[in-house]
Design a protein around this motif. Structure first.
Motif, PDB file in Angstrom:
ATOM      1  N   PRO A 126       0.730  -1.214   0.140  1.00 18.15           N
ATOM      2  CA  PRO A 126       0.029   0.074   0.014  1.00 18.15           C
ATOM      3  C   PRO A 126       0.986   1.182   0.014  1.00 18.15           C
ATOM      4  O   PRO A 126       0.508   2.481  -0.645  1.00 18.15           O
ATOM      5  CB  PRO A 126      -0.777  -0.088   1.345  1.00 18.15           C
ATOM      6  N   ASP A 127       2.037   1.386   0.839  1.00 21.59           N
ATOM      7  CA  ASP A 127       2.742   2.444   0.826  1.00 21.59           C
ATOM      8  C   ASP A 127       3.632   2.811  -0.695  1.00 21.59           C
ATOM      9  O   ASP A 127       3.464   3.742  -1.030  1.00 21.59           O
ATOM     10  CB  ASP A 127       3.945   2.376   1.526  1.00 21.59           C
ATOM     11  N   LEU A 128       3.738   1.641  -1.387  1.00 18.52           N
ATOM     12  CA  LEU A 128       4.291   2.008  -2.737  1.00 18.52           C
ATOM     13  C   LEU A 128       3.333   2.383  -3.779  1.00 18.52           C
ATOM     14  O   LEU A 128       3.422   3.483  -4.514  1.00 18.52           O
ATOM     15  CB  LEU A 128       4.870   0.568  -3.273  1.00 18.52           C
ATOM     16  N   VAL A 129       2.090   1.839  -3.722  1.00 16.25           N
ATOM     17  CA  VAL A 129       1.003   2.281  -4.424  1.00 16.25           C
ATOM     18  C   VAL A 129       0.556   3.655  -4.330  1.00 16.25           C
ATOM     19  O   VAL A 129       0.454   4.423  -5.331  1.00 16.25           O
ATOM     20  CB  VAL A 129      -0.206   1.362  -4.289  1.00 16.25           C
ATOM     21  N   LYS A 130       0.519   4.127  -2.814  1.00 15.46           N
ATOM     22  CA  LYS A 130       0.154   5.235  -2.636  1.00 15.46           C
ATOM     23  C   LYS A 130       1.293   6.310  -2.997  1.00 15.46           C
ATOM     24  O   LYS A 130       1.052   7.314  -3.628  1.00 15.46           O
ATOM     25  CB  LYS A 130      -0.061   5.565  -1.064  1.00 15.46           C
ATOM     26  N   ALA A 131       2.429   5.903  -2.870  1.00 15.50           N
ATOM     27  CA  ALA A 131       3.806   6.892  -3.452  1.00 15.50           C
ATOM     28  C   ALA A 131       3.613   7.163  -5.116  1.00 15.50           C
ATOM     29  O   ALA A 131       3.768   8.238  -5.128  1.00 15.50           O
ATOM     30  CB  ALA A 131       4.936   6.455  -2.842  1.00 15.50           C
ATOM     31  N   LEU A 132       3.520   5.969  -5.714  1.00 15.72           N
ATOM     32  CA  LEU A 132       3.488   6.183  -7.072  1.00 15.72           C
ATOM     33  C   LEU A 132       2.300   7.106  -7.363  1.00 15.72           C
ATOM     34  O   LEU A 132       2.400   7.908  -8.302  1.00 15.72           O
ATOM     35  CB  LEU A 132       3.293   4.784  -7.739  1.00 15.72           C
ATOM     36  N   HIS A 133       1.087   6.748  -6.758  1.00 11.67           N
ATOM     37  CA  HIS A 133       0.027   7.642  -7.415  1.00 11.67           C
ATOM     38  C   HIS A 133       0.137   9.108  -6.963  1.00 11.67           C
ATOM     39  O   HIS A 133      -0.446  10.133  -7.844  1.00 11.67           O
ATOM     40  CB  HIS A 133      -1.446   6.828  -6.757  1.00 11.67           C
ATOM     41  N   GLU A 134       0.787   9.351  -5.770  1.00 11.52           N
ATOM     42  CA  GLU A 134       0.793  10.674  -5.254  1.00 11.52           C
ATOM     43  C   GLU A 134       1.870  11.415  -6.214  1.00 11.52           C
ATOM     44  O   GLU A 134       1.714  12.370  -6.514  1.00 11.52           O
ATOM     45  CB  GLU A 134       1.600  10.817  -3.787  1.00 11.52           C
ATOM     46  N   LEU A 135       3.069  10.748  -6.607  1.00 14.83           N
ATOM     47  CA  LEU A 135       4.055  11.199  -7.591  1.00 14.83           C
ATOM     48  C   LEU A 135       3.315  11.713  -8.874  1.00 14.83           C
ATOM     49  O   LEU A 135       3.506  12.527  -9.644  1.00 14.83           O
ATOM     50  CB  LEU A 135       5.110  10.139  -7.816  1.00 14.83           C
ATOM     51  N   LYS A 136       2.458  10.739  -9.332  1.00 17.14           N
ATOM     52  CA  LYS A 136       1.737  10.976 -10.556  1.00 17.14           C
ATOM     53  C   LYS A 136       0.800  12.150 -10.484  1.00 17.14           C
ATOM     54  O   LYS A 136       0.637  13.073 -11.386  1.00 17.14           O
ATOM     55  CB  LYS A 136       0.991   9.825 -10.929  1.00 17.14           C
ATOM     56  N   GLU A 137      -0.042  12.346  -9.206  1.00 14.99           N
ATOM     57  CA  GLU A 137      -0.888  13.459  -9.081  1.00 14.99           C
ATOM     58  C   GLU A 137       0.149  14.889  -9.171  1.00 14.99           C
ATOM     59  O   GLU A 137      -0.384  16.030  -9.427  1.00 14.99           O
ATOM     60  CB  GLU A 137      -1.530  13.326  -7.941  1.00 14.99           C
ATOM     61  N   GLU A 138       1.159  14.560  -8.523  1.00  9.85           N
ATOM     62  CA  GLU A 138       2.026  16.062  -8.477  1.00  9.85           C
ATOM     63  C   GLU A 138       2.870  16.022  -9.837  1.00  9.85           C
ATOM     64  O   GLU A 138       3.598  17.151 -10.129  1.00  9.85           O
ATOM     65  CB  GLU A 138       3.172  15.427  -7.395  1.00  9.85           C
ATOM     66  N   GLY A 139       2.726  15.196 -10.819  1.00  6.27           N
ATOM     67  CA  GLY A 139       3.111  15.538 -12.252  1.00  6.27           C
ATOM     68  C   GLY A 139       4.535  15.223 -12.279  1.00  6.27           C
ATOM     69  O   GLY A 139       5.190  15.327 -13.255  1.00  6.27           O
ATOM     70  N   LYS A 140       5.064  14.387 -11.294  1.00  2.00           N
ATOM     71  CA  LYS A 140       6.596  13.996 -11.502  1.00  2.00           C
ATOM     72  C   LYS A 140       6.722  12.627 -12.037  1.00  2.00           C
ATOM     73  O   LYS A 140       8.006  12.482 -12.640  1.00  2.00           O
ATOM     74  CB  LYS A 140       6.982  13.861  -9.894  1.00  2.00           C
ATOM     75  N   VAL A 141       5.837  11.862 -11.993  1.00  2.00           N
ATOM     76  CA  VAL A 141       5.951  10.580 -12.921  1.00  2.00           C
ATOM     77  C   VAL A 141       4.539  10.277 -13.604  1.00  2.00           C
ATOM     78  O   VAL A 141       3.795  10.889 -13.520  1.00  2.00           O
ATOM     79  CB  VAL A 141       6.226   9.155 -11.879  1.00  2.00           C
ATOM     80  N   SER A 142       4.730   9.388 -14.677  1.00  4.13           N
ATOM     81  CA  SER A 142       3.550   9.065 -15.552  1.00  4.13           C
ATOM     82  C   SER A 142       3.562   7.483 -15.623  1.00  4.13           C
ATOM     83  O   SER A 142       4.564   6.785 -15.554  1.00  4.13           O
ATOM     84  CB  SER A 142       3.651   9.901 -16.886  1.00  4.13           C
ATOM     85  N   SER A 143       2.519   7.249 -16.012  1.00  2.79           N
ATOM     86  CA  SER A 143       2.316   5.637 -16.163  1.00  2.79           C
ATOM     87  C   SER A 143       1.619   5.097 -17.600  1.00  2.79           C
ATOM     88  O   SER A 143       0.862   6.029 -18.075  1.00  2.79           O
ATOM     89  CB  SER A 143       1.492   4.949 -15.075  1.00  2.79           C
ATOM     90  N   ILE A 144       2.379   4.169 -18.362  1.00  6.64           N
ATOM     91  CA  ILE A 144       1.697   4.009 -19.784  1.00  6.64           C
ATOM     92  C   ILE A 144       1.067   2.363 -19.339  1.00  6.64           C
ATOM     93  O   ILE A 144       1.863   1.593 -18.876  1.00  6.64           O
ATOM     94  CB  ILE A 144       2.845   3.794 -20.531  1.00  6.64           C
ATOM     95  N   PHE A 145       0.046   2.206 -19.753  1.00 11.91           N
ATOM     96  CA  PHE A 145      -0.737   0.982 -19.765  1.00 11.91           C
ATOM     97  C   PHE A 145       0.129   0.036 -20.674  1.00 11.91           C
ATOM     98  O   PHE A 145       0.062   0.404 -21.998  1.00 11.91           O
ATOM     99  CB  PHE A 145      -2.216   0.828 -19.725  1.00 11.91           C
TER     100      PHE A 145
END
Length: 68
Positions: A32-51
């Motif tokens: 849960p900590d990893l998932v939360k951190a990744l999604h927070e970084l995505k909301e902050e615009g620092k990372v992106s994800s590609i399906f």
């Protein structure tokens, strides 16, 4: 954890699957900590994800990258 994720992704400009990020950090892939951190970084615009869908291996996953 966010700083570790950003450091790892900077070292891999083509991006990484969540399972490889987790392996580098030393935690469970669905932590849960990893998932939360990744999604927070995505909301902050620092990372992106590609399906990505690998039909041959019957897998679906996201590739995480540093945002450009």
């Amino acid at each position: 954890m966010k700083n570790e994720i950003l450091r790892i992704l900077r070292e891999h400009p083509n991006g990484l699957r969540q399972r490889y990020i987790a392996g580098e950090i030393g935690c469970w892939t669905a932590s849960p900590d990893l998932v939360k951190a990744l999604h927070e970084l995505k909301e902050e615009g620092k990372v992106s994800s590609i399906f990505h869908r690998d039909i041959g291996n019957m897998e679906s996953f996201y590739i995480w990258k540093i945002s450009s």
